[in-house]
Design an enzyme around this catalytic site. Structure first.
Site, PDB file in Angstrom:
ATOM      1  N   ASP A 299       0.844  -1.187   0.000  1.00 26.11           N
ATOM      2  CA  ASP A 299       0.000   0.000   0.000  1.00 26.11           C
ATOM      3  C   ASP A 299       0.885   1.245   0.000  1.00 26.11           C
ATOM      4  OD1 ASP A 299      -1.873  -2.021   0.358  1.00 26.11           O
ATOM      5  OD2 ASP A 299      -3.140  -0.809   1.684  1.00 26.11           O
TER       6      ASP A 299
ATOM      7  N   LYS B 223      -6.883   3.645  -3.131  1.00 25.85           N
ATOM      8  CA  LYS B 223      -7.285   3.575  -1.717  1.00 25.85           C
ATOM      9  C   LYS B 223      -7.502   4.977  -1.176  1.00 25.85           C
ATOM     10  CE  LYS B 223      -5.302   1.994   2.720  1.00 25.85           C
ATOM     11  NZ  LYS B 223      -4.161   1.250   3.311  1.00 25.85           N
TER      12      LYS B 223
ATOM     13  N   LYS C 257     -10.303   0.598  -2.485  1.00 32.11           N
ATOM     14  CA  LYS C 257     -10.280   0.217  -1.075  1.00 32.11           C
ATOM     15  C   LYS C 257     -10.707   1.418  -0.244  1.00 32.11           C
ATOM     16  CE  LYS C 257      -7.253  -1.188   2.748  1.00 32.11           C
ATOM     17  NZ  LYS C 257      -5.951  -1.753   3.158  1.00 32.11           N
TER      18      LYS C 257
END
Length: 247
Positions: A99, A173, A207
């Site tokens: 990430d 995300k 996400k």
């Protein structure tokens, strides 16, 4: 709905951020990993220094739990070389998901070429090693127009440089979970922001992180089309309770 396979159970505080000793913080991480194994969540999201520990515990438990870690966290303003170094170390330690914090400050300042380069190189590292890559845009720090533009930029870099089969392994995300908002408001995963991301990141997945605080919130995000949810209160949410946790 069983939401556990959507949940990335998350603990990313340093000892100083948690106000405890390094030894105590390590125990918190270990307990979080064990809980994620026991509850059969999708993934445990932890800081890079704990990835090897998590992999060892997962192998010993014969668990299918995935391990994720963060790259250039939480500011995202380090050099591309730093991002590459951290990503390669995470791969070597066995992380399944990388990430990355996108350099959203550079994006806001108009340095689009830098942002494109780090997205390309970071995604290449992940996909070449069969990892899932997520780009954190820190939605609470962006205007709606900037969320649209940055989500689309990530999508376009991926579409232009990778195969269609790779698209499912790259996410946009919403938040680090550490961005400070006024009045403890959700710092990324608002319905409004997530809808914008979904509309502009597709065919990449989204996400939701930073503000999912109840089972109902999680179900709403899933119904919108979110594929993963990051939360530091995964068990509380899966059990149908509410949390006041910021991330």
């Amino acid at each position: 709905m069983n939401i556990k396979q959507y949940l990335d159970s998350t603990y990313l505080k340093t000892a100083s951020q948690a106000g405890i000793s390094e030894e105590e913080n390590s125990l918190v991480v270990k307990n979080a990993i064990q809980e994620a194994i026991d509850e059969e969540f999708k993934l445990i999201m932890i800081r890079p220094e704990y990835v090897s520990l998590a992999k060892e515990m997962i192998v010993n438990a014969n668990s299918a739990l995935l391990v994720g870690t963060v790259i250039d966290f939480p500011e995202g303003t380090s050099s591309i070389e730093t991002k590459i170094k951290e990503a390669n170390e995470a791969v070597e330690n066995g992380a399944d998901d990388l990430d990355f914090v996108c350099n959203y400050e550079a994006f806001k300042n108009g340095d689009i070429s830098l942002v494109k380069e780090e997205i390309l190189i970071g995604t290449q590292i992940g996909l070449a090693n069969n990892k899932t890559v997520k780009w954190i845009i820190e939605a609470a720090a962006l205007s709606d127009k900037e969320i649209i533009q940055l989500s689309a930029l990530i999508k376009n870099v991926v579409i232009s440089n990778f195969k269609e089969d790779d698209y499912t392994s790259v996410f946009v995300k919403s938040s680090t979970g550490f961005y400070q908002t006024e009045n403890n408001l959700p710092n990324g995963a608002t319905v409004h922001s997530i809808i914008i991301m979904l509309e502009n990141a597709s065919p990449l997945s989204v996400k939701a992180a930073g503000g999912v605080r109840s089972y109902e919130d999680a179900v709403e995000m899933i119904s919108l089309g979110v594929k993963r949810i990051g939360t530091s209160a995964a068990k509380t949410i899966a059990d149908g309770k509410n949390t006041s946790n910021q991330y």
